[in-house]
Structures are given as C-alpha cells and as structure tokens.
Scaffold this motif. Structure first.
Motif, short mmCIF file in Angstrom:
data_model
loop_
_atom_site.label_atom_id
_atom_site.label_comp_id
_atom_site.label_asym_id
_atom_site.label_seq_id
_atom_site.Cartn_x
_atom_site.Cartn_y
_atom_site.Cartn_z
N ARG A 221 36.29 -27.23 -3.71
CA ARG A 221 37.65 -26.93 -4.17
C ARG A 221 38.32 -25.92 -3.24
N LEU A 222 37.56 -24.93 -2.75
CA LEU A 222 38.10 -23.93 -1.85
C LEU A 222 38.55 -24.55 -0.53
N ASP A 223 37.77 -25.49 -0.02
CA ASP A 223 38.16 -26.19 1.21
C ASP A 223 39.46 -26.97 1.02
N LYS A 224 39.58 -27.59 -0.14
CA LYS A 224 40.81 -28.36 -0.39
C LYS A 224 42.03 -27.43 -0.48
N LEU A 225 41.87 -26.28 -1.17
CA LEU A 225 42.99 -25.34 -1.28
C LEU A 225 43.37 -24.78 0.10
N LYS A 226 42.36 -24.50 0.91
CA LYS A 226 42.63 -23.99 2.25
C LYS A 226 43.39 -25.02 3.07
N ALA A 227 42.98 -26.27 3.00
CA ALA A 227 43.66 -27.33 3.75
C ALA A 227 45.09 -27.50 3.28
N GLN A 228 45.30 -27.41 1.95
CA GLN A 228 46.66 -27.55 1.41
C GLN A 228 47.55 -26.38 1.86
N LYS A 231 48.39 -26.87 5.48
CA LYS A 231 49.34 -27.97 5.64
C LYS A 231 50.76 -27.52 5.28
N SER A 232 50.87 -26.74 4.22
CA SER A 232 52.20 -26.26 3.80
C SER A 232 52.79 -25.32 4.84
N GLU A 233 51.98 -24.43 5.37
CA GLU A 233 52.49 -23.51 6.37
C GLU A 233 52.88 -24.25 7.66
N ARG A 234 52.11 -25.26 8.01
CA ARG A 234 52.44 -26.04 9.21
C ARG A 234 53.75 -26.80 9.03
N ALA A 235 54.01 -27.27 7.80
CA ALA A 235 55.26 -27.98 7.53
C ALA A 235 56.47 -27.05 7.69
N VAL A 236 56.32 -25.78 7.24
CA VAL A 236 57.42 -24.81 7.38
C VAL A 236 57.68 -24.53 8.86
N ALA A 237 56.64 -24.37 9.60
CA ALA A 237 56.80 -24.07 11.03
C ALA A 237 57.46 -25.23 11.78
N GLU A 238 57.02 -26.43 11.48
CA GLU A 238 57.60 -27.60 12.14
C GLU A 238 59.08 -27.74 11.79
N GLN A 277 53.72 -20.37 0.30
CA GLN A 277 53.30 -19.09 -0.25
C GLN A 277 52.39 -19.27 -1.48
N SER A 278 52.69 -20.26 -2.33
CA SER A 278 51.88 -20.50 -3.54
C SER A 278 50.47 -20.94 -3.17
N TYR A 279 50.36 -21.87 -2.25
CA TYR A 279 49.04 -22.34 -1.83
C TYR A 279 48.24 -21.21 -1.20
N ARG A 280 48.94 -20.35 -0.44
CA ARG A 280 48.23 -19.24 0.19
C ARG A 280 47.71 -18.26 -0.88
N THR A 281 48.54 -17.96 -1.89
CA THR A 281 48.12 -17.05 -2.96
C THR A 281 46.96 -17.62 -3.77
N LEU A 282 47.06 -18.93 -4.13
CA LEU A 282 45.99 -19.59 -4.88
C LEU A 282 44.69 -19.61 -4.09
#
Length: 644
Positions: A221-228, A231-238, A277-282
C-alpha cells in the motif's frame, strides 16, 4: 364383621355399602410400612452401589493433580487500535474462546512433541488398547471384513493427554486454571506448565504470522501511495512547463503569472496542486504508521502471562474415597428408595390387613406369622379315646403348632379367628365352616388344621374333613395310611364312624380323603374319565347327606376346601356351608385374583367371616424374589410347595 362391597354392580342410592375411595393425601405411616417391608431391597441396592464404589476406588490408579494459572491482561494494546474503543480482550467471550484454544488438539500435539510423551506408557498402552477394542466392535457392527487402520501413535497419545487435562475459567475473572492429572506428581506439574508455555508460544507465532501478512500489505500500500504522489507532482510540473508558468525549480506561481493565466487554467492548476499535496500528506502519514508498526513487530505484546506455575503435589487427590463413597451411598439410597416405591406401586398383592379392609371392605381376622422351627415337645396323649380308634400321624408339627406353642403370636391369631366364628354363631347358624383360598398353595390347610385343634382345645367337639380331593395335603399330614375317605362315605361304600381318625393329643376327629388314581387297584382296570371325575369332585347331594348326618354330634365341622380357582368345587357346594374363611398369602396373591374369586362365587362373599393373611415363607422368599424383580422384572416363582 365389617360391611362388604360387591364388585359386580355399583351401589344404588341409599345402599349402605360404600366403595372406599383413594385418599387424596400421602399416608406417611403407609410409606414407612413400605420402607420397612422393602428394607432388604433398599439395603441390597445400597450395598451394591457401595461395592461398585469400592471396586472403582481399588481399581483406579491414584493420581496427582497439578495446577498453573494464566492471566489475560485486558490493558494490552493492539496494533492500529483507535482511541475511544474498548479492547477486544476485555470481552468475556474472548476469555472463553481462549479456554477452548487451550483445549485444542494443536496445543495438545505441541506438548506431546515438546515433552516427548510418545515414549511414555501412560499415554500409549491404555489408550491404544481401548481404541483398538472400539475399532473391532465398529467393524463387527458394520460387517466389514477389512480391518480398519488404527490411529497413529501420536493420535493415541493426544487422546490420552486430553482425557487428563482440565481447563477452566475461575469465576468471572480473567484467570484461567490449567489442571493436569498424572500418576507422577512431577510429571503432572511439568505438563501443566508445558501447556501454558505452548499456549504463549502459539500466541506469539500467531502474532508474528499476522504481523508478516500485515507488513506485506502495508508495504504494498505504501508503494502505491508513493507512486500516486509522485505521479501527481509530475503532472503539476508538466502543466507548468507546458504553459510557461514557472521554471523547473519554482514550484509555486507569482501574482503576475496568475494574472496572465486564464481563469480555467487557474482552476485546473489548483486542482493538480491540491491532489499532489493530498497524496504527499497521505504518503507521509502512512509512512509514519508503517514505521510504528515495524517497531511493534520487533517487540510484540501478548495479552496472557503466567501468574502461577504448577508445582508437584505431595498428596494424592484422585480418586477421592470420601467423595466417591459419599456419592455412591447417596445414589444407592435414593435409587433403593425409588425402586422400592416403584415396586410397591406395581405390586398388585396385599401387604397388610389395613390394605385388605381398605380395598376390599372385608374384615381381616389376622395375619399368620411365619412358623419358625421349635422344639418337638408335645402334650401327652389323651387316654379317653377308645382303644380301637385310628390315631393321626404325630409327624406333622406345623399343623399342630397351636398345641406346641399355645402362647405364640401364631396361636393368638388362630384364637382370634375362633372368636370371630363364635361371635358369628350367636346371630346365625355357623357350625359348618369352609376354609378356602383364591388360588392353590396359600396356606388354607395350615389354617384349617390349627383352627380345628384350637377349637378342640377350647372344649368344642370338632370334625375336620379333607375336601380338597386333588391335593390331599391334609390327609398326607394326618392320615397318610387311610384306605377310605370322604368320597367313599358319599358313595355309600363306607360309614363315617368306620373311617374317622383321631388326634392322639387333642382328640380331634378327622375325616380323610382317598387319592384318585387312573387305575383301580382292586379290579386292575383303568378308570374312565367319568369315574375319575367322580372321585376328584364333591357332589352337592352326597355332601349334603354327609353334613346332615354329622351336624348334631359336633359343635363345629371344618372343611378344608379346594381353592376357588381354577376348581369349581367351592361353587358347587357353597350353599351347604354356613360360613367361609378366605386365606390370602401375603405379598403373593394379587388383588385382581381375589376379586375375581369373590365374583365367581357369590355365596362365598355373602357368607364370608373374614380374611386371614398368611405370611408363608415370606422372609425367605423376599430376599431372592426382590433381587430377581429388581434386575429382570420377574414375576414371583410359582414353585410347588407343601401346604402352608
């Protein structure tokens, strides 16, 4: 004499004869009488129960019991437990569940293996032999010719182990007591402690297995949250790079850049930043919890702990002789009382004079006790008899018991019967008295002989006649050598004075009966059925002539009659007899038999002086018959016996 009740028709209105009804209350005196009569049966069952207990105590090996205590700490915290919710261990059902876990086969197998109990004879030989017998019986019942495979050695040891293990919760506490019985005190303590240790080890292993599964899930579960989050941060940067909003190293927008963006682009960018930000906090929060769980996994908490280890007992406590004998005595006594009361309820015979008067509404003249062996002393012979008289045989002692023992209880009962006959003679003719019984071998001959002797001793002139032509018990006792009897007198072949025998002690006159045989000894020819019937039955006409000829010379004429059933002699001559005395054997003749006999001969009931209960061989037969009835529900043995 008490008023009697008929059984043929119900009493009409105004009829003074009233049928006695059953009392609605419990007769305590009657209960004590039942217990007194059945004391041998109660004592036998009690002795049997105590004997079984003694055999059990002697055959059961002495055993020691060792105990250890296990406490469940309800304050122990579970992983990921939320505040404000109660601990699951605090639930009473949880403690009961752990008791069943301690009893489980897994714990038993663990202890057997850890202590190497497979080599101990206490866990192998007895259990294996018993199970082998069970398997042989099961194969025989199902009819299988194939021998089933016996349980493995470890399975037999586990079965023997569980048979001596006791797990129980102490009251409503969180303490569980682990008891184990063994022939060796040290072994009992060692096994009790081993059960506690095996349980704790099993709980640790269960927690480790659970923690391993949870750890795998958490890391996945931790690996999945880290990937999400990535992914969210990469989308903001792009998105920012695509719209030339900021540089690659500037994560946020300034006021000028926001003004240059359209409102739609601003909303989309805010959503992407919020999601990242939510994914990073979770992810960071979950990472912290995984770290905490990893630390707890390194030091797992256990709700149970040993508070008292078992130690070898110095006193043998199984089996407990006092407890075993006390329980056996109580069960034997209660069982004996129940069996005695049931036997009494199912017993259809008469057991007391009160029962006769209550259920038949007929006066009971007395109860003849058992005649015990006594000395052979008899009074001297009378010398007033003529020299040519035939004297009766002196060998019959019990038929002259009132002569030998005039002050005995038996003589007093006979004397009360004689008084009842004298009183009845004051109101109606009562010279000819017939003594009979409902069925054969109830003691009527004994009563008739002693009553005649008592009347003769009191100064009356008495003639005793043997009218039971099928049994001839009276003739066999008094005149076994008689060559003629009452049938010859009735047939006109002999005179009464020529065949009368006299008692040498009381001068009692006795008229015997001659036995009927299938072959005529004089002619050498076989008797026809008609001749045989004539010689075994009394005719009313012939007996009437005989009684008329002897009525005046004698004060009393006592007839020893046949039983009412199955013969018809009493019914045929009942109208010629002034009074009847009915003999009932105590504890043998059923009430239905007596009632049927009285119904079959109405004159017998109308002329009945009363009933005499005969306690014929009662004490000797009670011990044997009660045991037989107890185990098999057998009816009394109907062995032939000489008259008494």
């Amino acid at each position: 004499m008490l008023e009697k009740t008929t059984w043929q028709t119900p009493a009409a209105a105004g009829d003074p004869r009233i049928v006695n009804s059953k009392d609605p209350y419990i007769d305590l005196v009657g209960v004590f009488r039942v217990l007194r009569r059945r004391w041998a049966l109660i004592a036998s069952i009690l002795a049997f129960a105590i004997s079984v207990a003694a055999i059990y105590v002697a055959a059961t090996p002495q055993r020691y019991t060792a105990s250890s205590l296990l406490l469940f700490d309800v304050r122990a915290a579970e992983p990921f437990q939320q505040r404000g919710y109660p601990n699951a261990a605090a639930d009473s059902a949880y403690i009961d569940s752990q008791v069943e876990v301690l009893k489980s086969e897994a714990i038993a197998r663990s202890v057997v293996r850890n202590l190497n109990l497979l080599s101990d004879p206490e866990f192998i030989s007895r259990a294996g032999g018993f199970l082998r017998i069970l398997h042989k019986i099961s194969n025989a019942l199902v009819g299988s010719g194939r021998i089933s495979t016996e349980p493995d050695q470890e399975g037999r040891a586990v079965a023997a182990f569980q048979a001596n293990l006791t797990i129980k919760r102490i009251g409503s506490t969180y303490v569980i007591q682990i008891d184990y019985r063994s022939r060796d005190a040290t072994k009992a303590a060692r096994i009790s402690n081993a059960v506690s240790d095996a349980y704790l080890v099993d709980q640790h292993e269960s927690k480790y297995r659970l923690a391993s599964h949870v750890d795998v899930w958490l890391r996945d579960r931790l690996d999945k949250l880290k990937a999400q989050a990535q992914k969210s941060e990469r989308a903001v940067a792009e998105y920012k790079a695509k719209n030339n909003v900021v540089g690659a190293d500037s994560p946020l927008l300034n006021e000028q850049q926001l003004a240059d963006l359209s409102s739609g682009r601003r909303v989309l960018l805010k959503d992407l930043e919020s999601s990242a930000q939510s994914y990073r906090t979770l992810y960071e929060a979950f990472l912290q919890r995984v770290t905490e769980f990893t630390n707890q996994e390194s030091f797992p908490a256990n709700e149970a702990r040993i508070v008292s280890e078992a130690s070898p007992m110095l006193v043998k406590n199984d089996p407990k002789p006092v407890l075993v004998f006390g329980a056996a005595s109580l069960l034997g006594l209660v069982g004996g009382l129940l069996v005695a009361l049931v036997r009494e309820y199912l017993d259809g015979s008469f057991r007391s004079s009160e029962q006769v008067e209550k259920e038949l509404d007929i006066e009971c003249l007395g109860v003849l006790p058992t005649i015990r062996p006594a000395h052979d002393g008899l009074p001297k012979r009378r010398r007033d008899a003529e020299s040519g008289d035939r004297f009766t045989s002196p060998s019959s002692r019990k038929h002259r018991f009132v002569v030998r023992e005039p002050l005995s209880r038996f003589a007093e009962t006979i004397r009360s019967v004689k008084v009842a006959a004298d009183i009845a003679g004051l109101h109606r003719p009562n010279k000819i008295i017939g003594v009979t019984s409902a069925r054969p071998y109830e003691g009527k001959t004994l009563l008739a002989a002693n009553l005649s002797e008592m009347m003769e001793l009191s100064g009356c002139k008495v003639l005793l006649i043997d009218c039971d032509l099928r049994n001839l018990g009276m003739t066999a006792q008094f005149a076994p050598a008689a060559k003629a009897g009452v049938t010859e007198v009735i047939a006109g072949q002999a005179a009464v004075k020529d065949i009368i025998w006299r008692d040498p002690f009381t001068n009692l006159s006795f008229l015997p009966a001659k036995a009927a045989v299938n072959r005529d000894p004089k002619a050498g020819a076989v008797l026809t059925p008609a001749d045989l019937c004539q010689r075994t039955q009394l005719t009313a006409v012939g007996l009437k002539m005989l009684l008329e000829s002897i009525r005046d010379p004698y004060d009393y004429v006592i007839l020893d009659l046949a039983s009412v059933t199955p013969m018809a002699d009493v019914k045929a001559i009942s109208h010629l007899i002034d009074s009847f005395i009915l003999v009932i054997e105590l504890g043998r003749t059923s009430r239905e038999t007596v009632i049927d006999a009285l119904d079959s001969v109405p004159p017998l009931f109308d002329k009945l002086l009363g009933v005499v209960l005969n306690q014929h061989q009662q004490k000797r037969r009670t011990r044997i018959r009660d045991v037989l009835r107890l185990w098999g529900g057998l009816q009394p043995w109907r062995e032939r016996r000489f008259s008494n």
